[in-house]
Design a protein around this motif. Sequence first.
Motif, PDB file in Angstrom:
ATOM      1  N   GLU A 191       0.825  -1.197   0.000  1.00 37.25           N
ATOM      2  CA  GLU A 191       0.000   0.000   0.000  1.00 37.25           C
ATOM      3  C   GLU A 191       0.859   1.246   0.000  1.00 37.25           C
ATOM      4  N   ILE A 192       0.351   2.263  -0.626  1.00 39.69           N
ATOM      5  CA  ILE A 192       1.028   3.554  -0.662  1.00 39.69           C
ATOM      6  C   ILE A 192       0.493   4.428   0.473  1.00 39.69           C
ATOM      7  N   THR A 193       1.384   4.958   1.283  1.00 45.08           N
ATOM      8  CA  THR A 193       0.990   5.908   2.326  1.00 45.08           C
ATOM      9  C   THR A 193       1.349   7.314   1.870  1.00 45.08           C
ATOM     10  N   GLU A 194       0.524   8.264   2.226  1.00 41.42           N
ATOM     11  CA  GLU A 194       0.705   9.639   1.757  1.00 41.42           C
ATOM     12  C   GLU A 194       0.578  10.635   2.898  1.00 41.42           C
ATOM     13  N   LYS A 195       1.325  11.718   2.805  1.00 38.23           N
ATOM     14  CA  LYS A 195       1.203  12.850   3.717  1.00 38.23           C
ATOM     15  C   LYS A 195       1.281  14.124   2.889  1.00 38.23           C
ATOM     16  N   TYR A 196       0.372  15.038   3.132  1.00 37.29           N
ATOM     17  CA  TYR A 196       0.405  16.343   2.478  1.00 37.29           C
ATOM     18  C   TYR A 196       0.074  17.409   3.509  1.00 37.29           C
ATOM     19  N   GLU A 197       0.783  18.514   3.449  1.00 36.84           N
ATOM     20  CA  GLU A 197       0.488  19.670   4.292  1.00 36.84           C
ATOM     21  C   GLU A 197       0.547  20.931   3.437  1.00 36.84           C
ATOM     22  N   SER A 198      -0.466  21.777   3.585  1.00 34.32           N
ATOM     23  CA  SER A 198      -0.512  23.052   2.862  1.00 34.32           C
ATOM     24  C   SER A 198      -0.473  24.197   3.865  1.00 34.32           C
ATOM     25  N   VAL A 199      -0.008  25.338   3.406  1.00 37.31           N
ATOM     26  CA  VAL A 199       0.072  26.522   4.258  1.00 37.31           C
ATOM     27  C   VAL A 199      -0.535  27.708   3.520  1.00 37.31           C
ATOM     28  N   SER A 200      -0.761  28.777   4.247  1.00 42.70           N
ATOM     29  CA  SER A 200      -1.295  29.999   3.652  1.00 42.70           C
ATOM     30  C   SER A 200      -0.242  30.663   2.773  1.00 42.70           C
ATOM     31  N   GLU A 201      -0.676  31.555   1.928  1.00 42.01           N
ATOM     32  CA  GLU A 201       0.261  32.245   1.033  1.00 42.01           C
ATOM     33  C   GLU A 201       1.314  33.050   1.786  1.00 42.01           C
ATOM     34  N   PRO A 202       0.962  33.762   2.885  1.00 43.47           N
ATOM     35  CA  PRO A 202       2.007  34.492   3.623  1.00 43.47           C
ATOM     36  C   PRO A 202       3.122  33.589   4.135  1.00 43.47           C
ATOM     37  N   VAL A 203       2.751  32.366   4.593  1.00 45.89           N
ATOM     38  CA  VAL A 203       3.777  31.432   5.053  1.00 45.89           C
ATOM     39  C   VAL A 203       4.586  30.924   3.865  1.00 45.89           C
ATOM     40  N   GLY A 204       3.903  30.577   2.770  1.00 46.87           N
ATOM     41  CA  GLY A 204       4.608  30.123   1.579  1.00 46.87           C
ATOM     42  C   GLY A 204       5.560  31.164   1.034  1.00 46.87           C
ATOM     43  N   ASN A 205       5.205  32.432   1.187  1.00 47.29           N
ATOM     44  CA  ASN A 205       6.064  33.501   0.675  1.00 47.29           C
ATOM     45  C   ASN A 205       7.431  33.533   1.357  1.00 47.29           C
ATOM     46  N   LEU A 206       7.490  33.027   2.591  1.00 45.60           N
ATOM     47  CA  LEU A 206       8.767  33.027   3.304  1.00 45.60           C
ATOM     48  C   LEU A 206       9.806  32.180   2.566  1.00 45.60           C
ATOM     49  N   LEU A 207       9.343  31.095   1.938  1.00 44.37           N
ATOM     50  CA  LEU A 207      10.274  30.224   1.218  1.00 44.37           C
ATOM     51  C   LEU A 207      10.699  30.817  -0.114  1.00 44.37           C
ATOM     52  N   LYS A 208       9.931  31.744  -0.643  1.00 46.06           N
ATOM     53  CA  LYS A 208      10.279  32.335  -1.937  1.00 46.06           C
ATOM     54  C   LYS A 208      11.395  33.364  -1.813  1.00 46.06           C
ATOM     55  N   GLN A 209      11.638  33.796  -0.584  1.00 47.80           N
ATOM     56  CA  GLN A 209      12.659  34.807  -0.362  1.00 47.80           C
ATOM     57  C   GLN A 209      14.027  34.151  -0.201  1.00 47.80           C
ATOM     58  N   LYS A 210      15.045  34.841  -0.606  1.00 44.86           N
ATOM     59  CA  LYS A 210      16.401  34.347  -0.353  1.00 44.86           C
ATOM     60  C   LYS A 210      16.694  34.446   1.136  1.00 44.86           C
ATOM     61  N   ILE A 211      17.638  33.643   1.601  1.00 40.12           N
ATOM     62  CA  ILE A 211      18.038  33.711   2.999  1.00 40.12           C
ATOM     63  C   ILE A 211      18.417  35.146   3.325  1.00 40.12           C
ATOM     64  N   CYS A 212      17.927  35.612   4.459  1.00 38.11           N
ATOM     65  CA  CYS A 212      18.059  37.033   4.790  1.00 38.11           C
ATOM     66  C   CYS A 212      19.495  37.523   4.812  1.00 38.11           C
ATOM     67  N   SER A 213      20.428  36.659   5.150  1.00 36.70           N
ATOM     68  CA  SER A 213      21.819  37.088   5.222  1.00 36.70           C
ATOM     69  C   SER A 213      22.341  37.501   3.856  1.00 36.70           C
ATOM     70  N   GLN A 214      21.615  37.139   2.790  1.00 32.61           N
ATOM     71  CA  GLN A 214      22.023  37.505   1.441  1.00 32.61           C
ATOM     72  C   GLN A 214      21.259  38.716   0.928  1.00 32.61           C
ATOM     73  N   LYS A 215      20.334  39.240   1.748  1.00 30.29           N
ATOM     74  CA  LYS A 215      19.497  40.336   1.276  1.00 30.29           C
ATOM     75  C   LYS A 215      20.195  41.690   1.327  1.00 30.29           C
ATOM     76  N   GLY A 216      21.109  41.844   2.243  1.00 36.11           N
ATOM     77  CA  GLY A 216      21.747  43.137   2.399  1.00 36.11           C
ATOM     78  C   GLY A 216      21.246  43.833   3.648  1.00 36.11           C
ATOM     79  N   PRO A 217      21.998  44.810   4.150  1.00 33.77           N
ATOM     80  CA  PRO A 217      21.682  45.436   5.437  1.00 33.77           C
ATOM     81  C   PRO A 217      20.392  46.238   5.438  1.00 33.77           C
ATOM     82  N   ASP A 218      19.913  46.665   4.246  1.00 36.44           N
ATOM     83  CA  ASP A 218      18.738  47.525   4.211  1.00 36.44           C
ATOM     84  C   ASP A 218      17.441  46.748   4.034  1.00 36.44           C
ATOM     85  N   LYS A 219      17.541  45.438   3.932  1.00 37.81           N
ATOM     86  CA  LYS A 219      16.353  44.617   3.717  1.00 37.81           C
ATOM     87  C   LYS A 219      15.858  44.057   5.050  1.00 37.81           C
ATOM     88  N   THR A 220      14.550  44.171   5.275  1.00 37.76           N
ATOM     89  CA  THR A 220      13.959  43.656   6.506  1.00 37.76           C
ATOM     90  C   THR A 220      13.419  42.251   6.265  1.00 37.76           C
TER      91      THR A 220
END
Length: 412
Positions: A191-220
């Motif tokens: 049998e195949i077992t499955e797991k799926y989890e979804s999140v809201s767009e604001p949470v998903g947006n966090l992954l679309k951003q580059k790691i903050c240490s690469q953003k530069g000092p003026d980026k929040t």
Amino acid sequence: MMVDNLAADKYSVPVESIFQIHESPCKIVLAITGGGAEILGELLRHGSGSATVLDAVVPYSMEAMDRFLGRKPEKYCSEKTARLMAMVAYQRALDLSKGEESAAHDVVGIGATCKLKAANERKGRKHVVHVAIQAACKTGVITLELAADRTREKEEKIAAFLIFNVLARHSGVPEVDLPGRIGTGDERKEEITEKYESVSEPVGNLLKQKICSQKGPDKTPDMARIDLNEGKSSAEPDKVRLVFPGSFDPCHRNHVFMAKLASEKHGEPVHFEISLTNVDKPPIDFISLNQRLDSLRKYRDEAFVGGVCLTNAPLFLQKADLFPNSTFIIGADTFNRLFDAKYYGGKVDISAILRHFREKNIRFMVFQRKSVEMSVNPEVLKFCEIVPMDEYEDDGISSTEIRRKQEENKGN
């Protein structure tokens, strides 16, 4: 997931299904190890493969896998490792599709790790396939443990079909029936077992951003708030005064002791902060995130609990930007790293770190831990409160030890 029967010789994904994938807007990066790499040939051999495949990697050796993930996994063939592979692949897909309109919604990472039939293998060795997918607001993973006796070639075909069906489901394309009589037989049910989890767009947006240490000092850094208890009102970010940063994988009794004591001393609820992005590890996927949140939800009715703040701020310098005028709850090991220039890649000196915390009016409540010797700088003590061991019952437990025991219990 479809598990209907097919004749044993039908081991190729239908061409029309391949072209349906290529006609969808989905763009993918594939990471495959241990088996199932034939899916690459299926996707590319008929032409138009570039419409779907951005990149593919087969980190087959342990050294190659360690480099791909940026860490050594706890197990090379596991559901968790498949999710890590999918996350790294997703980050790669975002980079490759950068600048394309609506790319963040269409790109996905797929990770597959398999343990298939091997020559001269030991008796009783399990054959298993794990396939994970990471998208902007979704994490999914499927697992199939193979019980029937098959050739390596047929197991490879089954793994390739599983990978295709994970992609097909995300692309809105009909899945194909699995070969090899999966799901039949009274004695060996597969049998195949499955797991799926979804999140809201604001949470998903966090992954679309580059790691903050690469953003530069003026980026929040960015942040998304989660209320553990819908009946409670959640404080605005500028009203948060007591922050407990951590991975909470899972939250355990020492975390609870620290949070309770801090809340009692300061007369404020504690807000738990989890950074989805890390400096030297893949970001947290949404299945793992939900498990961590579940470990915090156990205490949602407690007076000391405020809420959860999800961020993409792995460094405390960035957390200070998000939570000015706050006190951070930390342990002794974090304290030692926090004021060590090596923790920041040697790019920031200690005086600059101290100045930044002073400007943001940041204080630290530091809990000592067993077997951790603290390195105390007199300048640092001016905005730190050291909680002595006699006020705090540290039993030496760690999240890593808890996860290890949980894995052992699963195997028993």
